[in-house]
Scaffold this motif. Structure first.
Motif, PDB file in Angstrom:
ATOM      1  N   SER A 163       0.799  -1.222   0.000  1.00 12.90           N
ATOM      2  CA  SER A 163       0.000   0.000   0.000  1.00 12.90           C
ATOM      3  C   SER A 163       0.840   1.286   0.000  1.00 12.90           C
ATOM      4  O   SER A 163       0.547   2.197  -0.784  1.00 12.90           O
ATOM      5  CB  SER A 163      -1.056  -0.058   1.114  1.00 12.90           C
ATOM      6  N   PRO A 164       1.922   1.397   0.787  1.00  9.03           N
ATOM      7  CA  PRO A 164       2.730   2.623   0.645  1.00  9.03           C
ATOM      8  C   PRO A 164       3.397   2.756  -0.717  1.00  9.03           C
ATOM      9  O   PRO A 164       3.540   3.869  -1.228  1.00  9.03           O
ATOM     10  CB  PRO A 164       3.773   2.519   1.762  1.00  9.03           C
ATOM     11  N   VAL A 165       3.771   1.629  -1.315  1.00  6.73           N
ATOM     12  CA  VAL A 165       4.400   1.700  -2.639  1.00  6.73           C
ATOM     13  C   VAL A 165       3.394   2.240  -3.655  1.00  6.73           C
ATOM     14  O   VAL A 165       3.705   3.135  -4.449  1.00  6.73           O
ATOM     15  CB  VAL A 165       4.942   0.317  -3.081  1.00  6.73           C
ATOM     16  N   ILE A 166       2.168   1.729  -3.599  1.00  9.83           N
ATOM     17  CA  ILE A 166       1.157   2.181  -4.554  1.00  9.83           C
ATOM     18  C   ILE A 166       0.846   3.661  -4.357  1.00  9.83           C
ATOM     19  O   ILE A 166       0.786   4.427  -5.326  1.00  9.83           O
ATOM     20  CB  ILE A 166      -0.120   1.317  -4.432  1.00  9.83           C
ATOM     21  N   SER A 167       0.680   4.072  -3.086  1.00  3.67           N
ATOM     22  CA  SER A 167       0.300   5.474  -2.902  1.00  3.67           C
ATOM     23  C   SER A 167       1.423   6.411  -3.344  1.00  3.67           C
ATOM     24  O   SER A 167       1.164   7.473  -3.902  1.00  3.67           O
ATOM     25  CB  SER A 167      -0.146   5.750  -1.471  1.00  3.67           C
ATOM     26  N   THR A 168       2.687   6.002  -3.128  1.00  7.05           N
ATOM     27  CA  THR A 168       3.779   6.860  -3.596  1.00  7.05           C
ATOM     28  C   THR A 168       3.850   6.853  -5.122  1.00  7.05           C
ATOM     29  O   THR A 168       4.105   7.884  -5.751  1.00  7.05           O
ATOM     30  CB  THR A 168       5.133   6.405  -3.011  1.00  7.05           C
ATOM     31  N   ALA A 169       3.589   5.691  -5.692  1.00 14.81           N
ATOM     32  CA  ALA A 169       3.606   5.606  -7.157  1.00 14.81           C
ATOM     33  C   ALA A 169       2.566   6.544  -7.753  1.00 14.81           C
ATOM     34  O   ALA A 169       2.803   7.160  -8.803  1.00 14.81           O
ATOM     35  CB  ALA A 169       3.360   4.164  -7.598  1.00 14.81           C
ATOM     36  N   LEU A 170       1.433   6.690  -7.073  1.00 18.14           N
ATOM     37  CA  LEU A 170       0.393   7.596  -7.567  1.00 18.14           C
ATOM     38  C   LEU A 170       0.892   9.041  -7.616  1.00 18.14           C
ATOM     39  O   LEU A 170       0.589   9.777  -8.543  1.00 18.14           O
ATOM     40  CB  LEU A 170      -0.857   7.507  -6.682  1.00 18.14           C
ATOM     41  N   TYR A 171       1.686   9.421  -6.599  1.00 23.06           N
ATOM     42  CA  TYR A 171       2.277  10.768  -6.614  1.00 23.06           C
ATOM     43  C   TYR A 171       3.147  10.961  -7.861  1.00 23.06           C
ATOM     44  O   TYR A 171       3.119  11.994  -8.511  1.00 23.06           O
ATOM     45  CB  TYR A 171       3.148  10.998  -5.387  1.00 23.06           C
ATOM     46  N   PHE A 172       3.943   9.927  -8.160  1.00 21.35           N
ATOM     47  CA  PHE A 172       4.825  10.035  -9.323  1.00 21.35           C
ATOM     48  C   PHE A 172       4.025  10.177 -10.606  1.00 21.35           C
ATOM     49  O   PHE A 172       4.360  10.956 -11.481  1.00 21.35           O
ATOM     50  CB  PHE A 172       5.747   8.804  -9.420  1.00 21.35           C
TER      51      PHE A 172
END
Lengths: 317, 253
Positions: B27-36
Motif C-alpha cells: 500500500s505505501p508503494v502504490i500510494s507513492t507511485a500515484l504521486y509520481f
C-alpha cells in the motif's frame, strides 16, 4: 576433600526482604514483605483480591519497580544482577495475554530467544507435547480456546528452562479438566526440581498442591506455614451426634469432652484433634449411652483450609 | 549482550511485516507511485525545471523521504505499542534484556523495514521518471540515518501513546504536514523571504534537502547543516529513550 564434598546450603529460590510498594497514587500495595521460598517446593500464596499477590510477583519478575526492599532469585539480586536473576524465573501471568497472529511454535520460540537461550527445537517439541499443544504448533493463537491459550502461556514461561516458575492464578476461569491437568503438570515440574510459586484464591488448589502456604492480606504476609502443620494446628475435626431424648442439660458425667449442645438439645458436638493418639470418641459414645441417651445418628466434619483462611483474613482485618 | 533476544525481537517484528505485506509494503508503494504518476508524469510535463532538474525528478527524493518518515514512525510506534496494548509487554519486561537490546530489536526492525520500503519506492519511481543518483553512498547514509532516527522517534511515540488515537496523532498532525511544507514538492528558494525563514524552523526541510543533494548535488541549504541537525535530532531521541527506561515511564508502574 573435593569441592563437591562440601555441603553448601542452597540459597533460597526466592528471598524477599523488607519489600514495600507504594504506587504513584499513594496506594500502598505492599508494606514490608519478608518471604523465603525454598528450592524445589510448591509454595502457595493465598489472599483475597487486591491483597498484593500480583504486585509481589510483578516486582520479583521486574515488571513493577519496588519502592524499597531487596529480592534475590537463586541468590541473584533482581536489580543488580537482573540478567542472571530473570533467567531463573518463568512467569505465567494471570491475564490471557498471549498475542494473536503468531503461531504457537513461533511465539514459544520467541520467548526462548528473549531469555537468551539458543534455539532448541527438540526441547520445544517436548514441551509442546507435554502440554498437549503439539498438534496446534502451526495454529495461530487467535484460533485457540481459552484453555489452550493458557497452555501456550505456560509453554512460553517454560521455554527457557527456568528453575523457578510463577503461576499467577493459574486456574482462574479454567474448566475442571484443565485444572486437573495443570495440577498434574505442576507436580511433574516439581519432580524435576522446579520451584513453584502459585497464587490463588481457590483454597482447594493450595490444599491440593502446596507444600507450604503463605497468606497475604492488605500487603502484608499474615502467615507462612507448612500446609500439613497448618491444617493440624488450625484445622479442627468435629463429631456431631444426634441424641434422643433431647438433652435438656448436659450431665456432669460428660464434662470431660466439653460438648456443645444445640438449643433444642437434639445434637451434641464434640471437637477433637484427629491427629491425637486417643480421640476419646469410644469413651464418649459409651458415656452418652450410660447417661441414658440413644445415639440416632452421627457425622464428622473437618474444617477446611478455607475455614482457616477466612478466619485468618477476618482476624487480620 | 543478549544477542539471542535482539534476534528474537527483530525476527518477530519482521515476521509481522511479512504477515501484513499488503498493508506494510504494497500500500505505501502504490500510494507513492500515484504521486509520481500525477505530479511527476502528468503535471510535471507542464512544469519547468526545478532546482536544476525536471520537476518529476525533483520530487523523487522528497517523496521517498516522506514514506521513509511515515513508515519509520508507524513501524516503530506500532511495534512497541501493540505489546503494551495486548499486555504481552510483560514478557519483554521480565526477560533478561537491557533497554539497549530492546531498542536494537524494535528500532532495528522498524528501520530495516522502512529502508527496504524506501529502496522499493526508489525502484518504482525509476519506472515513471528518469533520475540519477550522483552520491549513492551519501544517499544510502541519509537513508539509514533518517530511518534510524525516525524509528527512534516512533518508538518514543509508541511508548507515550496510550490509545490508537494518540498513536496516529503525531504522524498525521505533525509529521505529514511538516513533510509537505518541508520542500518535498518545491524548492524553498521559491518562497517569499519571510516564508523561507519560517520554513527553516521545520526540521524536515534539512532531511529532504540533504537527501536531495545526494541525488542531484544541488541543495537549498548546506549539506553539512542537514547532516548535523539530523544527528542532533537522533541524539535527542536517544536521550528521551534512555530517560524512558531509567524512569520506567509508561512501561513500569
Amino acid at each position: 576433600m573435593t569441592e563437591t564434598d562440601i555441603d553448601v546450603p542452597l540459597p533460597p529460590a526466592i528471598l524477599v526482604e523488607g519489600l514495600t510498594k507504594t504506587y504513584a497514587s499513594g496506594f500502598s500495595a505492599l508494606s514490608g514483605i519478608d518471604l523465603s521460598i525454598r528450592p524445589g517446593e510448591i509454595f502457595a500464596l493465598l489472599g483475597p483480591n487486591g491483597a498484593g499477590k500480583t504486585t509481589l510477583i510483578s516486582i520479583i519478575c521486574g515488571i513493577v519497580t519496588a519502592s524499597t526492599g531487596r529480592v534475590t532469585a537463586n541468590g541473584f539480586d533482581i536489580a543488580a544482577q537482573y540478567r542472571a536473576a530473570r533467567r531463573q524465573i518463568g512467569l505465567v501471568p494471570q491475564e490471557l495475554t498471549v498475542g494473536a497472529f503468531e503461531t504457537v511454535w513461533n511465539t514459544v520460540t520467541f520467548s526462548r530467544g528473549l531469555f537468551g537461550r539458543t534455539p532448541d527445537a527438540a526441547y520445544i517439541e517436548q514441551l509442546l507435547r507435554d502440554l498437549s499443544l503439539w498438534d496446534k504448533r502451526d495454529s495461530k493463537i487467535v484460533t485457540l480456546s481459552g484453555g489452550m491459550k493458557r497452555r501456550v502461556m505456560i509453554a512460553k514461561a517454560l521455554s527457557h528452562q527456568p528453575s523457578i516458575l510463577f503461576l499467577d492464578e493459574p486456574t482462574a476461569g479454567v474448566d475442571v479438566e484443565l485444572r486437573r491437568e495443570m495440577w498434574e503438570m505442576v507436580r511433574r515440574l516439581r519432580e524435576r526440581g522446579v520451584t513453584i510459586l502459585l497464587t490463588t484464591h481457590y483454597i482447594e488448589e493450595a490444599e491440593e498442591m502446596a507444600d507450604r502456604i503463605g497468606v497475604i492480606n492488605r500487603g502484608q504476609i499474615v502467615l507462612v506455614e507448612e500446609k500439613t502443620a497448618l491444617m493440624r494446628k488450625l484445622g479442627k475435626t468435629q463429631l456431631v451426634l444426634d441424641v434422643a431424648p433431647p438433652c435438656t442439660e448436659l450431665p456432669s458425667a460428660l464434662d470431660t469432652w466439653a460438648l456443645e449442645r444445640s438449643e433444642d438439645g437434639t445434637t451434641l458436638t464434640y471437637t477433637y484433634d484427629a491427629q491425637g493418639a486417643d480421640t476419646g470418641i469410644a469413651d464418649l459414645i459409651r458415656a452418652i449411652g450410660a447417661a441414658g441417651f440413644a445415639i440416632r445418628g452421627l457425622q464428622t466434619r473437618q474444617s477446611s483450609l478455607e475455614d482457616i483462611f477466612v478466619s485468618l483474613v477476618r482476624s487480620a482485618s | 549482550m543478549n544477542t539471542q533476544a535482539v534476534r528474537a525481537i527483530y525476527r518477530f517484528e519482521m515476521s509481522r511485516t511479512a504477515r501484513t505485506i499488503l498493508q506494510s509494503i504494497v500500500s505505501p508503494v502504490i500510494s507513492t507511485a500515484l504521486y509520481f504518476v500525477v505530479f511527476g508524469t502528468a503535471m510535471g510535463s507542464h512544469m519547468g525545471r526545478t532546482g536544476g532538474v525536471s520537476y518529476g525528478a525533483f520530487i523523487v527524493p522528497g517523496l521517498v523521504m516522506m514514506s521513509l518518515l511515515t513508515q519509520s514512525i508507524s513501524n516503530a510506534s506500532l511495534g512497541i505499542y501493540m505489546p503494551k496494548f495486548m499486555g504481552t509487554i510483560y514478557e519483554v519486561l521480565s526477560a533478561p534484556v537491557s533497554p539497549f537490546e530492546i531498542v536494537c530489536g524494535y528500532v532495528g526492525a522498524a528501520a530495516s523495514k522502512a529502508m527496504i520500503l524506501g529502496i522499493i519506492i526508489l525502484g518504482t519511481a525509476r519506472l515513471f521518471v528518469p533520475f540519477e543518483i550522483l552520491h549513492p553512498v551519501w544517499m544510502i547514509a541519509f537513508l539509514m540515518l533518517t530511518t534510524l532516527t525516525f524509528s527512534l522517534f516512533g518508538f518514543i511515540i509508541g511508548i507515550w501513546a496510550d490509545s490508537f488515537e494518540k498513536l496516529s496523532i503525531v504522524p498525521s498532525l505533525i509529521v505529514t504536514p511538516l513533510t509537505f511544507l518541508g520542500g518535498s514538492f518545491y524548492s524553498i528558494n521559491l518562497l517569499p523571504p519571510l516564508w523561507r525563514k519560517i520554513t527553516l524552523f521545520n526540521p524536515i526541510v534539512y532531511l529532504i534537502n540533504g537527501f536531495r543533494w545526494s541525488f542531484y548535488d544541488a541543495a537549498d541549504i548546506a549539506v553539512g547543516t542537514s547532516l548535523a541537525l539530523t544527528l542532533v535530532f537522533m541524539a535527542i531521541c536517544l536521550g528521551v529513550i534512555s530517560w524512558i527506561f531509567k524512569t520506567g515511564y509508561r512501561l513500569k508502574r
